[in-house]
Design an enzyme around this catalytic site. Sequence first.
Site, PDB file in Angstrom:
ATOM      1  N   GLU A   1       0.858  -1.187   0.000  1.00 29.87           N
ATOM      2  CA  GLU A   1       0.000   0.000   0.000  1.00 29.87           C
ATOM      3  C   GLU A   1       0.894   1.238   0.000  1.00 29.87           C
ATOM      4  O   GLU A   1       1.819   1.337   0.793  1.00 29.87           O
ATOM      5  CB  GLU A   1      -0.924  -0.014   1.231  1.00 29.87           C
ATOM      6  CG  GLU A   1      -1.598   1.310   1.567  1.00 29.87           C
ATOM      7  CD  GLU A   1      -2.462   1.889   0.437  1.00 29.87           C
ATOM      8  OE1 GLU A   1      -3.173   1.129  -0.240  1.00 29.87           O
ATOM      9  OE2 GLU A   1      -2.388   3.121   0.226  1.00 29.87           O
ATOM     10  N   GLN A   2       0.549   2.195  -0.872  1.00 28.32           N
ATOM     11  CA  GLN A   2       1.416   3.370  -1.002  1.00 28.32           C
ATOM     12  C   GLN A   2       1.335   4.319   0.207  1.00 28.32           C
ATOM     13  O   GLN A   2       2.307   4.973   0.563  1.00 28.32           O
ATOM     14  CB  GLN A   2       1.066   4.146  -2.271  1.00 28.32           C
ATOM     15  CG  GLN A   2      -0.300   4.820  -2.225  1.00 28.32           C
ATOM     16  CD  GLN A   2      -0.630   5.614  -3.478  1.00 28.32           C
ATOM     17  OE1 GLN A   2       0.163   5.664  -4.402  1.00 28.32           O
ATOM     18  NE2 GLN A   2      -1.785   6.233  -3.503  1.00 28.32           N
TER      19      GLN A   2
ATOM     20  N   ARG B   1     -16.906   4.579   5.631  1.00 24.53           N
ATOM     21  CA  ARG B   1     -15.858   3.846   4.919  1.00 24.53           C
ATOM     22  C   ARG B   1     -14.758   3.359   5.861  1.00 24.53           C
ATOM     23  O   ARG B   1     -14.235   2.258   5.691  1.00 24.53           O
ATOM     24  CB  ARG B   1     -15.230   4.755   3.851  1.00 24.53           C
ATOM     25  CG  ARG B   1     -16.076   4.859   2.629  1.00 24.53           C
ATOM     26  CD  ARG B   1     -15.602   5.952   1.708  1.00 24.53           C
ATOM     27  NE  ARG B   1     -16.504   6.014   0.588  1.00 24.53           N
ATOM     28  CZ  ARG B   1     -16.301   5.417  -0.583  1.00 24.53           C
ATOM     29  NH1 ARG B   1     -15.194   4.759  -0.807  1.00 24.53           N
ATOM     30  NH2 ARG B   1     -17.198   5.493  -1.524  1.00 24.53           N
TER      31      ARG B   1
ATOM     32  N   ASP C   1     -11.640  -0.675  -8.825  1.00 23.15           N
ATOM     33  CA  ASP C   1     -11.575   0.516  -9.672  1.00 23.15           C
ATOM     34  C   ASP C   1     -10.443   0.465 -10.690  1.00 23.15           C
ATOM     35  O   ASP C   1     -10.515   1.108 -11.736  1.00 23.15           O
ATOM     36  CB  ASP C   1     -11.408   1.777  -8.806  1.00 23.15           C
ATOM     37  CG  ASP C   1     -12.746   2.290  -8.284  1.00 23.15           C
ATOM     38  OD1 ASP C   1     -13.771   1.608  -8.478  1.00 23.15           O
ATOM     39  OD2 ASP C   1     -12.756   3.377  -7.685  1.00 23.15           O
TER      40      ASP C   1
ATOM     41  N   TYR D   1     -27.700   9.867   4.188  1.00 21.40           N
ATOM     42  CA  TYR D   1     -28.015   8.690   5.020  1.00 21.40           C
ATOM     43  C   TYR D   1     -27.176   8.707   6.293  1.00 21.40           C
ATOM     44  O   TYR D   1     -26.113   9.311   6.336  1.00 21.40           O
ATOM     45  CB  TYR D   1     -27.817   7.380   4.236  1.00 21.40           C
ATOM     46  CG  TYR D   1     -26.471   7.164   3.584  1.00 21.40           C
ATOM     47  CD1 TYR D   1     -25.360   6.733   4.291  1.00 21.40           C
ATOM     48  CD2 TYR D   1     -26.321   7.375   2.211  1.00 21.40           C
ATOM     49  CE1 TYR D   1     -24.137   6.513   3.653  1.00 21.40           C
ATOM     50  CE2 TYR D   1     -25.099   7.161   1.578  1.00 21.40           C
ATOM     51  CZ  TYR D   1     -24.019   6.720   2.304  1.00 21.40           C
ATOM     52  OH  TYR D   1     -22.811   6.503   1.685  1.00 21.40           O
TER      53      TYR D   1
HETATM   54  C1  LIG Z   1     -18.830  10.054  -4.737  1.00 24.75           C
HETATM   55  C2  LIG Z   1     -18.648   8.564  -4.700  1.00 24.75           C
HETATM   56  C3  LIG Z   1     -19.546   7.774  -3.993  1.00 24.75           C
HETATM   57  C4  LIG Z   1     -19.425   6.386  -4.010  1.00 24.75           C
HETATM   58  N1  LIG Z   1     -20.333   5.630  -3.312  1.00 24.75           N
HETATM   59  C5  LIG Z   1     -20.248   4.278  -3.351  1.00 24.75           C
HETATM   60  C6  LIG Z   1     -21.210   3.474  -2.645  1.00 24.75           C
HETATM   61  O1  LIG Z   1     -22.110   4.000  -1.970  1.00 24.75           O
HETATM   62  N2  LIG Z   1     -21.116   2.109  -2.746  1.00 24.75           N
HETATM   63  C7  LIG Z   1     -20.122   1.505  -3.481  1.00 24.75           C
HETATM   64  O2  LIG Z   1     -20.087   0.260  -3.544  1.00 24.75           O
HETATM   65  N3  LIG Z   1     -19.179   2.249  -4.137  1.00 24.75           N
HETATM   66  C8  LIG Z   1     -19.223   3.605  -4.080  1.00 24.75           C
HETATM   67  N4  LIG Z   1     -18.265   4.359  -4.718  1.00 24.75           N
HETATM   68  C9  LIG Z   1     -17.169   3.668  -5.433  1.00 24.75           C
HETATM   69  C10 LIG Z   1     -16.088   3.161  -4.459  1.00 24.75           C
HETATM   70  O3  LIG Z   1     -15.629   4.221  -3.656  1.00 24.75           O
HETATM   71  C11 LIG Z   1     -14.904   2.575  -5.227  1.00 24.75           C
HETATM   72  O4  LIG Z   1     -15.375   1.777  -6.286  1.00 24.75           O
HETATM   73  C12 LIG Z   1     -14.042   1.710  -4.297  1.00 24.75           C
HETATM   74  O5  LIG Z   1     -13.496   2.495  -3.276  1.00 24.75           O
HETATM   75  C13 LIG Z   1     -12.929   1.041  -5.107  1.00 24.75           C
HETATM   76  O6  LIG Z   1     -12.110   0.312  -4.234  1.00 24.75           O
HETATM   77  P1  LIG Z   1     -10.662  -0.170  -4.725  1.00 24.75           P
HETATM   78  O7  LIG Z   1     -10.087  -0.917  -3.577  1.00 24.75           O
HETATM   79  O8  LIG Z   1     -10.779  -0.828  -6.043  1.00 24.75           O
HETATM   80  O9  LIG Z   1      -9.853   1.170  -5.004  1.00 24.75           O
HETATM   81  P2  LIG Z   1      -9.390   2.379  -3.965  1.00 24.75           P
HETATM   82  O10 LIG Z   1     -10.432   2.493  -2.918  1.00 24.75           O
HETATM   83  O11 LIG Z   1      -9.094   3.500  -4.835  1.00 24.75           O
HETATM   84  O12 LIG Z   1      -8.109   1.768  -3.309  1.00 24.75           O
HETATM   85  C14 LIG Z   1      -6.876   1.743  -4.003  1.00 24.75           C
HETATM   86  C15 LIG Z   1      -5.755   1.611  -2.977  1.00 24.75           C
HETATM   87  O13 LIG Z   1      -4.530   1.448  -3.682  1.00 24.75           O
HETATM   88  C16 LIG Z   1      -3.554   2.340  -3.178  1.00 24.75           C
HETATM   89  N5  LIG Z   1      -2.658   2.658  -4.297  1.00 24.75           N
HETATM   90  C17 LIG Z   1      -2.936   3.433  -5.377  1.00 24.75           C
HETATM   91  N6  LIG Z   1      -1.878   3.474  -6.202  1.00 24.75           N
HETATM   92  C18 LIG Z   1      -0.923   2.701  -5.632  1.00 24.75           C
HETATM   93  C19 LIG Z   1       0.393   2.358  -6.023  1.00 24.75           C
HETATM   94  N7  LIG Z   1       0.919   2.811  -7.156  1.00 24.75           N
HETATM   95  N8  LIG Z   1       1.126   1.544  -5.207  1.00 24.75           N
HETATM   96  C20 LIG Z   1       0.583   1.063  -4.048  1.00 24.75           C
HETATM   97  N9  LIG Z   1      -0.659   1.376  -3.635  1.00 24.75           N
HETATM   98  C21 LIG Z   1      -1.404   2.167  -4.419  1.00 24.75           C
HETATM   99  C22 LIG Z   1      -4.370   3.527  -2.692  1.00 24.75           C
HETATM  100  O14 LIG Z   1      -3.660   4.303  -1.742  1.00 24.75           O
HETATM  101  C23 LIG Z   1      -5.596   2.850  -2.108  1.00 24.75           C
HETATM  102  O15 LIG Z   1      -5.405   2.456  -0.776  1.00 24.75           O
HETATM  103  C24 LIG Z   1     -18.358   5.761  -4.727  1.00 24.75           C
HETATM  104  C25 LIG Z   1     -17.435   6.555  -5.402  1.00 24.75           C
HETATM  105  C26 LIG Z   1     -17.567   7.933  -5.398  1.00 24.75           C
HETATM  106  C27 LIG Z   1     -16.561   8.753  -6.141  1.00 24.75           C
END
Ligand SMILES: Cc1cc2nc3c(=O)[nH]c(=O)nc-3n(C[C@H](O)[C@H](O)[C@H](O)COP(=O)(O)OP(=O)(O)OC[C@H]3O[C@@H](n4cnc5c(N)ncnc54)[C@H](O)[C@@H]3O)c2cc1C
Length: 402
Positions: free
Chosen positions: A36-37, A110, A295, A219
């Site tokens: 994790e970065q 979160r 994502d 909410y």
């Molecule tokens: C306004 C808004 C509301 C939302 N509401 C909802 C909701 O109600 N319900 C829902 O299901 N989803 C919701 N989402 C979507 C949700 O937030 C994301 O889809 C989810 O957080 C994705 O998780 P992830 O682990 O894939 O990515 P992230 O949460 O982006 O995690 C990525 C991780 O990787 C780390 N990282 C990044 N680059 C590097 C690197 N080069 N080297 C090492 N580590 C790195 C980051 O620091 C981070 O910890 C919402 C999004 C937005 C913008």
Amino acid sequence: MTVRHRVGRLVVGGGIGGLTAALALARNGVPVHVLEQAPEFSEIGAGVQLAPNALRVLDRLGVLGDVLREAVRPPQAVLMSAVTGERITAIDFGAEFQAAYGHPYIVTHRSDLLAAILDACRAEPAITLETGRSVRSVRQDGDVAVAVCADGAEYRADALVGADGLWSAVRAHTIGDGDPAYIGDVAYRGTIPTAAISDRAGKDNMTWWIGPGLHLIQYPVRGGELFNQVAVFSADERGPAEEWGPPDELDRAFAATTGHVSEGVRLVNRDRRWVLRDRPPARAWSRGRATLLGDAAHPMAQYLAQGACQALEDAVVLADLLTAHGADVPAAFAAYEAERVPRTAEVQTWARRMGEIVHARGVTALLRDALLADRDARDFRYTDWLYDYRTDARPQAPASAG
Ligand SMILES: Cc1cc2nc3c(=O)[nH]c(=O)nc-3n(C[C@H](O)[C@H](O)[C@H](O)COP(=O)(O)OP(=O)(O)OC[C@H]3O[C@@H](n4cnc5c(N)ncnc54)[C@H](O)[C@@H]3O)c2cc1C
């Protein structure tokens, strides 16, 4: 001299998706290393909605009890007009919803969600967690994927999972399709003390106030102590995108909304805003020994509240397939894509369409409201495809260190 680490399974990114993938692998008996970065694992100070498809995953991994402790179960999701203040329709999350999907619909902070998953990861001897490790690039070296960190250190893995979010460095290697696309909307979000807000549509509910080119979601989280708000509007696309939608534009966008909505927007956290981005669905996510999830793989508009839910689904499917295929990582990635690409593509596509529906203007909005007016709050025909997805339909993988 380059410092080289050898690991079997490597997850890049310790957000909701990455930590859940690590936990799912460990629960299958597979050792995994997480990079994790950030200096510590953390989430932004805002809420997240979790539908039954996500709760099914958390339940299977044994963390649902911890998540539910701080979460709120709203009785309904209510769709209200942000302009007239009238109710348009609702989804009832009561007994029939729970019987239909086997789990409730919850809203939570979160940080509370991440803490529950992180605690479970820390209790798993098969997981090694490293923070302060930013991956700059990835390359393929024979049968090994190599993650190169900012300080030059290398992690050589048999299987590398990019769970590094919207700006994924791993995606630059596996797909290389440039920056994600602007949706054209800007979001402000955060929590406030529940006592600060008036009671208009029911503080227990998940309320979605919609209007032309805008919406406000409200909410409760953390047992009702905090109130989460997300205000979204179509921004004037002037100047560099990261400067779109300043606070005065937020106020102008919501100026003609009903009193409760403009009051909520006045209180919404303004110290940070999100210029929203997604990508069109990709046909494949993997290259050699590296793949993507969450994502990084399928960033989507937030209108279905499914980005995190889909990351959770990805995590268990990928973990099961990596476990089942053992040393044949390319076969595991191919099976993972076959299962997850079509599912997430549909959610990505519908998330965008849902944005057009809720932000509709003029006659389109009138038609929408008229069509929804007679909908039964316990009619789940339109949510089955989303909430009834079973990641456990496949036989459980036998434990194997692969
Ligand atoms: C306004 C808004 C509301 C939302 N509401 C909802 C909701 O109600 N319900 C829902 O299901 N989803 C919701 N989402 C979507 C949700 O937030 C994301 O889809 C989810 O957080 C994705 O998780 P992830 O682990 O894939 O990515 P992230 O949460 O982006 O995690 C990525 C991780 O990787 C780390 N990282 C990044 N680059 C590097 C690197 N080069 N080297 C090492 N580590 C790195 C980051 O620091 C981070 O910890 C919402 C999004 C937005 C913008």
